[in-house]
Design an enzyme around this catalytic site. Sequence first.
Site, PDB file in Angstrom:
ATOM      1  N   ASP A   1       0.828  -1.211   0.000  1.00  0.00           N
ATOM      2  CA  ASP A   1       0.000   0.000   0.000  1.00  0.00           C
ATOM      3  C   ASP A   1       0.861   1.259   0.000  1.00  0.00           C
ATOM      4  OD1 ASP A   1      -2.334   1.476   2.419  1.00  0.00           O
ATOM      5  OD2 ASP A   1      -1.919   1.917   0.316  1.00  0.00           O
TER       6      ASP A   1
ATOM      7  N   ASP B   1      -1.631   5.608  -5.038  1.00  0.00           N
ATOM      8  CA  ASP B   1      -2.041   4.770  -3.906  1.00  0.00           C
ATOM      9  C   ASP B   1      -2.417   3.362  -4.348  1.00  0.00           C
ATOM     10  OD1 ASP B   1      -4.545   5.130  -1.223  1.00  0.00           O
ATOM     11  OD2 ASP B   1      -3.030   3.598  -1.670  1.00  0.00           O
TER      12      ASP B   1
HETATM   13  C1  LIG Z   1      -8.049   8.351   1.761  1.00  0.00           C
HETATM   14  C2  LIG Z   1      -9.317   7.724   1.295  1.00  0.00           C
HETATM   15  N1  LIG Z   1     -10.525   8.325   1.386  1.00  0.00           N
HETATM   16  N2  LIG Z   1     -11.408   7.449   0.886  1.00  0.00           N
HETATM   17  C3  LIG Z   1     -12.822   7.742   0.796  1.00  0.00           C
HETATM   18  C4  LIG Z   1     -10.798   6.309   0.507  1.00  0.00           C
HETATM   19  C5  LIG Z   1     -11.413   5.091  -0.087  1.00  0.00           C
HETATM   20  C6  LIG Z   1      -9.460   6.466   0.734  1.00  0.00           C
HETATM   21  C7  LIG Z   1      -8.378   5.523   0.430  1.00  0.00           C
HETATM   22  C8  LIG Z   1      -8.333   4.387   1.440  1.00  0.00           C
HETATM   23  O1  LIG Z   1      -9.021   4.395   2.448  1.00  0.00           O
HETATM   24  N3  LIG Z   1      -7.452   3.445   1.102  1.00  0.00           N
HETATM   25  C9  LIG Z   1      -7.184   2.319   1.850  1.00  0.00           C
HETATM   26  C10 LIG Z   1      -8.148   1.630   2.597  1.00  0.00           C
HETATM   27  C11 LIG Z   1      -7.760   0.523   3.325  1.00  0.00           C
HETATM   28  C12 LIG Z   1      -6.427   0.112   3.296  1.00  0.00           C
HETATM   29  C13 LIG Z   1      -5.526   0.828   2.530  1.00  0.00           C
HETATM   30  N4  LIG Z   1      -5.903   1.902   1.825  1.00  0.00           N
END
Ligand SMILES: Cc1nn(C)c(C)c1CC(=O)Nc1ccccn1
Length: 326
Positions: free
Chosen positions: A32, A217
């Site tokens: 990640d 990401d």
């Molecule tokens: C920053 C962000 N805002 N929102 C709505 C989302 C979906 C994110 C990205 C996020 O949560 N990514 C994540 C989730 C679990 C494990 C690793 N990465």
Amino acid sequence: ETGEVAATPADNGAEYLSPVTIGGQKLNLNFDTGSSDLWVFSTALTSAEIGQHSAFNPSKSSTYKELDGYSFSLSYGDGSGAAGVVGTDTVDIGGATVTRQAIELATSVSSAFVSDADSDGLVGLAFSTLNSVSPTPQKTFFDNIMSELAQPVFTASLDLDGSGTYEFGTIDSSKFTGDLEFTPVNAASGFWQFDSSCYSIGGKTYNRTNATPAIADTGTSLLLLDPEVVQAYYSQVPSANYDSTVGGYTYDCSENLPDFAVAVGDNYMANIPGSGITFSPVDSKTCFGGIQSNSGSDVQIFGDALLKHHFVVFHGESNLLGMAAK
Ligand SMILES: Cc1nn(C)c(C)c1CC(=O)Nc1ccccn1
């Protein structure tokens, strides 16, 4: 030193998992670049929480050392999270090995991680400033190994066909076509962050004055963009509409979707062909788009929906992000 592991799509392409050996125990982890903690399912969780996962058992590792009094607590932007205790152990990723890597053993995990039977935890590859360990933040695997690598880089080449890889210490030029374009990264945010102030839909380019910065990401499935860009894209798709029951834009799977491209810095347009926009089916005739809104958050998140169409280089010494077609 270099290392290479497969990145295998799981959860119908919602994430990519790679084998990591910790203290001789193999787990499938989600690399990640949007976070900075290496945490794993541990035998301290209940058997209901562990389910089908592989869980790290510290008492079975001869090299595990507890960091007494240390703990971690994480919550991600999508509301999921994990918390637990901390130790160090030997971590081997495709032959690249760190002997005293901080590993975070979950004693609690949110329901999303319990129900996702494929991921046994995460390897955070953003900047160590975001690490959640208390009382002393710990270094990421990449930070720990960088000085030993042939080149201070790691690369992501994700692919739904299962041929994807993460590589440490080398840039494999057989994995991309055309020029590899590098963009300066604003590491002060803790993310692999850069500006993205233009986009194109069906070959027509639009410049923006108020774009929020973007992050690369690999731990996020979708391409989460500022609302004005998402509305502009789906206004070109006749059957598209925002469906609050699934939490995003959906459309008839029979649509002929326009190509989409978004800027990475000032000199690279990252393209997604129209045929590569759909993330998943909702039902027999409706599809869910890989382009969705960041709900007005202060970053745009360039997740797997975009990254899987490119070869991506994360350059840790000069804080650059490299992008190429493949
Ligand atoms: C920053 C962000 N805002 N929102 C709505 C989302 C979906 C994110 C990205 C996020 O949560 N990514 C994540 C989730 C679990 C494990 C690793 N990465």
